[in-house]
Design an enzyme around this catalytic site. Sequence first.
Site, PDB file in Angstrom:
ATOM      1  N   TYR A 136       0.854  -1.185   0.000  1.00  0.00           N
ATOM      2  CA  TYR A 136       0.000   0.000   0.000  1.00  0.00           C
ATOM      3  C   TYR A 136       0.889   1.234   0.000  1.00  0.00           C
ATOM      4  CZ  TYR A 136      -3.737   3.159   1.766  1.00  0.00           C
ATOM      5  OH  TYR A 136      -4.642   4.178   1.948  1.00  0.00           O
ATOM      6  N   LYS A 164      -1.646  -1.430  -3.902  1.00  0.00           N
ATOM      7  CA  LYS A 164      -2.696  -0.415  -3.834  1.00  0.00           C
ATOM      8  C   LYS A 164      -1.986   0.912  -4.010  1.00  0.00           C
ATOM      9  CE  LYS A 164      -6.091   1.779  -0.796  1.00  0.00           C
ATOM     10  NZ  LYS A 164      -6.683   1.841   0.561  1.00  0.00           N
TER      11      LYS A 164
END
Length: 296
Positions: A136, A164
């Site tokens: 992320y 992400k």
Amino acid sequence: MAQRLFGCGTALVTPFMADGSIDEVALRAFVEWQVTEGVHMVIPCGSTGEAVTLAPAEHRRVVEITVEQVNGRVPVIAGAGSNDTQRAIATSREMKAIGATHLLHVTPMYNKPPQRAMIAHFRAIADACDLPIVIYNVPGRTAINLEARSCLELAADPRFVAVKEASGNLAQITHILRERPEHFAVLSGDDGFTLSVMAHGGDGVISVISNVVPALMSALCDAMARGDLTEARRLDAVLAPVAHAAFIESNPMPAKAMLAMMGRMREDLRLPLVPMLAAHHPLVRSALVQAGALAS
């Protein structure tokens, strides 16, 4: 679960009772609604889930309930990130023990490690826990950016299955897309970038607004996956007011206000977050009405 991650993943909010405890009844109902509305994966205990204010036992319980309610229907990507590598490892092992299918690991916040240190951090976690990892990257929250070359270095290792990408830098995202290995998914970390990222070959989104409009965001991802750009553009236009409203104040304050308006949970948050300003209610309510999520 062996296929590349794709579609709409909801970064789940965590419902609380008035006394600050976890509302387990609302959480179960909410997870069930998300799955039946067609989301492709769920992500408990990320930033939208207020994970940083959950005690370890609460973190475990939220993921445990999510895993139980999902019952194998979609991947459960459990947030396990920390700026303390050993704590991230301990949480990762805990998430595996209670049945998460994947881990979400954010770049370490506050410490501001250089690129080589971030790579070492992620590899240490992968060495210690054998669940597949979603990286992320969200420099707006962490104050560091995982550069494309660093992301691709990690992506070469099959233990890292997705990123992400919430850098807001489309050039960086397309760089990763051009050079990624086949197993590695690229998921937008910004709702407003979903169509653009998928148009460049990305695989979907880990979404905030799918908390309130899961069927619409899932349909947008499905339309892009089948190459129906006309329908995807139509859905993107419908979703645009919700995406604007969801970030009118710090996430997840507006999302919880929306869900309270929809009767899905209380608006309660944990300090240092507070309920959304009442002055924003008309705009937020209007966005929900326009999207068909709330009666006029």
